[in-house]
Design a protein around this motif. Structure first.
Motif, mmCIF file in Angstrom:
data_model
loop_
_atom_site.group_PDB
_atom_site.id
_atom_site.type_symbol
_atom_site.label_atom_id
_atom_site.label_comp_id
_atom_site.label_asym_id
_atom_site.label_seq_id
_atom_site.Cartn_x
_atom_site.Cartn_y
_atom_site.Cartn_z
ATOM 1 N N PRO A 73 0.926 -1.195 -0.061
ATOM 2 C CA PRO A 73 0.026 0.097 -0.035
ATOM 3 C C PRO A 73 0.871 1.333 0.002
ATOM 4 O O PRO A 73 1.584 1.475 0.844
ATOM 5 N N LEU A 74 0.657 1.998 -0.986
ATOM 6 C CA LEU A 74 1.264 3.446 -0.937
ATOM 7 C C LEU A 74 0.328 4.428 -1.198
ATOM 8 O O LEU A 74 -0.815 4.322 -2.073
ATOM 9 N N SER A 75 0.363 5.453 -0.519
ATOM 10 C CA SER A 75 -0.501 6.614 -0.486
ATOM 11 C C SER A 75 0.207 8.061 -0.386
ATOM 12 O O SER A 75 0.998 8.044 0.099
ATOM 13 N N MET A 76 -0.407 8.909 -1.378
ATOM 14 C CA MET A 76 0.151 10.115 -1.235
ATOM 15 C C MET A 76 -0.957 11.098 -1.330
ATOM 16 O O MET A 76 -2.042 10.985 -1.849
ATOM 17 N N GLN A 103 -6.424 12.112 -1.077
ATOM 18 C CA GLN A 103 -5.085 11.276 -1.324
ATOM 19 C C GLN A 103 -5.315 10.413 -2.309
ATOM 20 O O GLN A 103 -6.425 10.078 -2.762
ATOM 21 N N PHE A 104 -4.323 9.797 -2.988
ATOM 22 C CA PHE A 104 -4.237 8.891 -4.175
ATOM 23 C C PHE A 104 -3.494 7.690 -3.491
ATOM 24 O O PHE A 104 -2.479 7.768 -2.913
ATOM 25 N N SER A 105 -4.424 6.606 -3.418
ATOM 26 C CA SER A 105 -3.667 5.237 -2.762
ATOM 27 C C SER A 105 -4.264 4.053 -3.540
ATOM 28 O O SER A 105 -5.152 4.232 -4.293
ATOM 29 N N ARG A 151 -5.077 -4.216 9.182
ATOM 30 C CA ARG A 151 -5.359 -5.701 8.376
ATOM 31 C C ARG A 151 -5.493 -5.478 6.988
ATOM 32 O O ARG A 151 -4.883 -6.103 6.149
ATOM 33 N N ALA A 152 -6.616 -4.635 6.575
ATOM 34 C CA ALA A 152 -6.837 -4.546 5.281
ATOM 35 C C ALA A 152 -5.970 -3.999 4.130
ATOM 36 O O ALA A 152 -5.700 -4.349 3.246
ATOM 37 N N TYR A 153 -5.361 -2.771 4.990
ATOM 38 C CA TYR A 153 -4.236 -2.148 3.966
ATOM 39 C C TYR A 153 -2.944 -2.982 3.752
ATOM 40 O O TYR A 153 -2.436 -2.865 2.935
ATOM 41 N N LEU A 154 -2.612 -3.819 4.814
ATOM 42 C CA LEU A 154 -1.433 -4.352 4.733
ATOM 43 C C LEU A 154 -1.415 -5.754 4.083
ATOM 44 O O LEU A 154 -0.628 -5.952 2.918
ATOM 45 N N THR A 155 -2.586 -6.324 4.358
ATOM 46 C CA THR A 155 -2.686 -7.839 3.700
ATOM 47 C C THR A 155 -3.666 -7.947 2.658
ATOM 48 O O THR A 155 -3.612 -9.085 1.936
ATOM 49 N N GLN A 156 -4.486 -6.893 2.214
ATOM 50 C CA GLN A 156 -5.456 -7.075 1.117
ATOM 51 C C GLN A 156 -5.512 -5.926 0.315
ATOM 52 O O GLN A 156 -6.490 -5.394 -0.462
ATOM 53 N N THR A 157 -4.255 -5.331 -0.177
ATOM 54 C CA THR A 157 -4.320 -4.210 -1.089
ATOM 55 C C THR A 157 -3.887 -4.775 -2.459
ATOM 56 O O THR A 157 -3.093 -5.586 -2.607
ATOM 57 N N THR A 158 -4.644 -4.496 -3.327
ATOM 58 C CA THR A 158 -4.686 -5.231 -4.744
ATOM 59 C C THR A 158 -4.064 -4.293 -5.918
ATOM 60 O O THR A 158 -3.240 -4.790 -6.762
ATOM 61 N N GLY A 159 -4.200 -2.854 -5.924
ATOM 62 C CA GLY A 159 -3.720 -2.388 -6.978
ATOM 63 C C GLY A 159 -2.108 -2.096 -7.074
ATOM 64 O O GLY A 159 -1.500 -2.033 -6.083
ATOM 65 N N ARG A 160 -1.929 -1.773 -8.224
ATOM 66 C CA ARG A 160 -0.638 -1.389 -8.574
ATOM 67 C C ARG A 160 -0.388 -0.026 -8.915
ATOM 68 O O ARG A 160 -0.838 0.574 -9.868
ATOM 69 N N PHE A 161 0.283 0.494 -7.759
ATOM 70 C CA PHE A 161 0.323 2.037 -7.902
ATOM 71 C C PHE A 161 0.781 2.653 -9.156
ATOM 72 O O PHE A 161 0.075 3.510 -9.906
ATOM 73 N N PHE A 162 1.958 2.159 -9.431
ATOM 74 C CA PHE A 162 2.630 2.722 -10.926
ATOM 75 C C PHE A 162 1.903 2.291 -12.099
ATOM 76 O O PHE A 162 2.408 2.483 -13.257
ATOM 77 N N LYS A 163 1.019 1.340 -11.968
ATOM 78 C CA LYS A 163 0.308 1.166 -13.474
ATOM 79 C C LYS A 163 -1.000 1.547 -13.389
ATOM 80 O O LYS A 163 -1.885 1.398 -13.974
ATOM 81 N N GLY A 164 -1.277 2.759 -12.871
ATOM 82 C CA GLY A 164 -2.483 3.577 -12.630
ATOM 83 C C GLY A 164 -3.671 2.798 -11.876
ATOM 84 O O GLY A 164 -4.717 3.523 -11.781
ATOM 85 N N ILE A 208 -5.032 3.470 -9.149
ATOM 86 C CA ILE A 208 -4.832 4.296 -7.846
ATOM 87 C C ILE A 208 -6.415 4.586 -7.722
ATOM 88 O O ILE A 208 -7.381 5.011 -8.829
ATOM 89 N N ARG A 209 -6.532 5.034 -6.367
ATOM 90 C CA ARG A 209 -7.961 5.187 -6.076
ATOM 91 C C ARG A 209 -7.760 6.591 -5.345
ATOM 92 O O ARG A 209 -6.729 7.072 -4.789
ATOM 93 N N PHE A 210 -8.802 7.454 -5.876
ATOM 94 C CA PHE A 210 -8.803 8.703 -5.128
ATOM 95 C C PHE A 210 -9.329 8.679 -3.914
ATOM 96 O O PHE A 210 -10.300 7.385 -3.618
ATOM 97 N N GLY A 211 -9.280 9.206 -2.860
ATOM 98 C CA GLY A 211 -10.050 9.091 -1.618
ATOM 99 C C GLY A 211 -9.785 10.387 -0.454
ATOM 100 O O GLY A 211 -9.095 11.160 -0.864
ATOM 101 N N PHE A 212 -10.600 10.332 0.292
ATOM 102 C CA PHE A 212 -10.338 11.529 1.432
ATOM 103 C C PHE A 212 -10.737 10.999 2.690
ATOM 104 O O PHE A 212 -11.345 10.174 3.162
ATOM 105 N N ASN A 213 -10.007 11.507 3.571
ATOM 106 C CA ASN A 213 -10.512 11.407 5.020
ATOM 107 C C ASN A 213 -10.704 12.718 5.516
ATOM 108 O O ASN A 213 -10.158 13.775 5.359
ATOM 109 N N LEU A 214 -12.084 12.638 6.410
ATOM 110 C CA LEU A 214 -12.445 13.970 7.135
ATOM 111 C C LEU A 214 -12.302 13.528 8.531
ATOM 112 O O LEU A 214 -12.948 12.674 9.226
ATOM 113 N N SER A 215 -11.686 14.404 9.253
ATOM 114 C CA SER A 215 -11.455 14.381 10.688
ATOM 115 C C SER A 215 -11.886 15.579 11.319
ATOM 116 O O SER A 215 -11.694 16.918 10.965
ATOM 117 N N ARG A 216 -13.046 15.286 12.282
ATOM 118 C CA ARG A 216 -13.551 16.507 13.022
ATOM 119 C C ARG A 216 -13.332 16.072 14.374
ATOM 120 O O ARG A 216 -13.666 14.991 15.044
#
Lengths: 291, 186
Positions: A231-234, A248-250, A258-271, A273-281
């Motif tokens: 998993p790589l996120s920027m 972010q793009f991740s 558990r999910a991000y370490l053992t179940q990430t499937t996308g290849r970041f440098f092959k495109g 990439i998912r757009f995403g956001f976290n909102l913290s209040r």
């Protein structure tokens, strides 16, 4: 007589000189050790815990979203048609101890964690060059299983422990190392290792007073199906009063450990990439103890 | 011989003078208030240092920005990180003098209404200010208060438009010195 004149002049100079800088030499009695705060804008760098804690009696309500792969193209509106989310509440019992729980749509997982800060970076007399935090938690998936032998609660559970060592180098740049160990009682793919170690870290670079670039990366070590990747996120953190928006793009879908370490499937440098956001209040509960 | 005594007298003079004429405090309080219809914000710092040279009526104040305490921890963090940039500008300093100091008798009990005028350095910017002040002499103890307003714009403290309604452009500042002590020379 001349000498007297000299002394008078000297006296006058002394008076004037003193009056100009009365504070000189007075200010040294101030607290010598000062804690270094705000290494990151939020308690998560992007996916991973950061060395920041929720302040005492504060509640951090977080909504995290990851859309589909941008590489899916216009048919999926570049991934925006699909969304995976995690909603969580983190509470600061003390300034150095946080508890939290969350719910993710991905595999309908519930997760809970405790996070304790053992060392806080400080400068001055008793300087501490880094902060040391340990986070530990459990993750249970609750989605229906179609396996012939139904998994029980223990089979559905995974645990993790993560060590966070980080440093705020200056007001702009902070980084952390965040090695993690995830133990899954019954991995989805039976050939996968139960224990997956991940090494990685994250950082941030503040480019304006309220905005910062962030990244985090983890590399799983252990036997995992070849479809799983690191998993790589920027992203960019935007802070506005009591809110922090993390865009972010991740390549990761899951937002718990558990999910991000053992179940990430996308290849970041092959495109993949998912757009995403976290909102913290941040909400404050109760009166703050006078320090 | 006479001349030597005169020399010694003049040589000792500055030290004697300062031992008696400088007053100091290290635990004065500075608090500030932002009032808006949306939200009232206040913060307090009780580590304000002040030195007052009663001979010249010069007075100086110094305070560490990081010492301000807010009710909300996050607000305190933002105050330091985003607004006052306390890593870059750790202190606020005032250097000025008391107006009409010759009318204040520190040995006579009473309440003296006066003003302090001088340069306030905050967030790296220095501006002239004048603040009405009250000096109270009671049982030989000297205490003082002052109140004034500053504009955030004067000190280049920028408020993002999103929270512009929550933070007043005009900040009220209160200084309370519970008691000035004679400056103890080492």
């Amino acid at each position: 007589m001349k000498k007297i004149g000299f002394y008078i002049t000297f006296t006058v100079f002394f008076l004037v000189g003193h009056a100009q800088d009365l504070l000189k030499g007075v200010e040294d009695s101030l607290p010598a050790t000062e804690k270094v705060k705000a290494a990151f804008k939020s308690t998560r760098v992007i996916n991973a815990h950061s060395i920041e804690m929720v302040a005492r009696h504060n509640l951090d309500f977080r909504i995290m979203h990851r859309f589909g792969f941008i590489s899916d193209g216009i048919k999926q509106l570049y991934g925006l048609d699909q969304a995976s989310m995690r909603i969580s509440f983190d509470y600061g019992i003390t300034d150095n101890f946080t508890v939290g729980f969350g719910r993710s749509t991905f595999r309908k997982e519930l997760d809970g964690f405790v996070k304790k800060r053992f060392l806080q970076q400080s400068k001055g007399l008793h300087a501490m060059p880094f902060s040391l935090v340990i986070a530990a938690g459990a993750v249970i998936y609750t989605e229906e299983s179609f396996a012939t032998i139904k998994p029980n609660t223990a089979d559905r559970t995974a645990y993790y422990i993560q060590l966070l060592i980080g440093r705020k180098c200056n007001s702009r740049f902070s980084f952390q190392f965040s090695p993690i160990l995830v133990h899954t009682n019954m991995p989805l793919n039976a050939a996968d290792d139960q224990k997956i170690f991940g090494w990685g870290g994250g950082g941030r670079y503040k480019f304006s007073r309220r905005m910062a670039f962030t990244f985090d990366y983890h590399h799983p070590v252990g036997k995992l199906d070849s479809i799983y990747t690191s998993p790589l996120s920027m992203g960019v953190d935007i802070e506005t009063g009591g809110h922090v928006f993390q865009l972010q793009f991740s390549n990761a879908t899951g937002m718990n450990e558990r999910a991000y370490l053992t179940q990430t499937t996308g290849r970041f440098f092959k495109g993949n990439i998912r757009f995403g956001f976290n909102l913290s209040r941040m909400f404050k509960t109760g009166k703050r103890k006078a320090a | 011989m006479k001349i030597i005594i005169v020399f010694l007298f003049f040589a000792a003079l500055p030290f004697c003078l300062f031992a008696q004429q400088k007053l100091i405090t290290k635990n004065a309080t500075v608090s500030f208030y932002s009032f808006t219809p949306v939200e009232n914000i206040e913060a307090k710092n009780n580590k304000l240092i002040s030195v007052w040279d009663t001979a010249t009526s010069h007075i100086e104040f110094s305070v560490l920005i990081k010492g301000f305490e807010f009710e909300k921890a996050l607000m305190q963090e933002h105050f330091n990180e985003d607004y006052l940039e306390s890593d870059k500008y750790p202190k606020a300093i005032f250097k000025g003098s008391i107006v009409g100091a010759h009318k204040i008798y520190l040995t006579v009990a009473g309440s003296y209404t006066t003003a302090v005028t001088g340069a306030l350095t905050l967030h790296g910017i220095t501006k002239q200010i004048t603040a009405p002040a009250i000096i109270i002499v009671k049982n030989k103890a000297i205490s003082a208060t002052a109140t004034f307003n500053i504009l955030l714009a004067d000190y280049a403290i920028k408020v993002p438009s999103l929270v512009a309604d929550n933070i007043s452009k005009n900040i009220l500042i209160k200084i309370v010195v519970p008691s000035y002590q004679p400056f103890a020379t080492k």
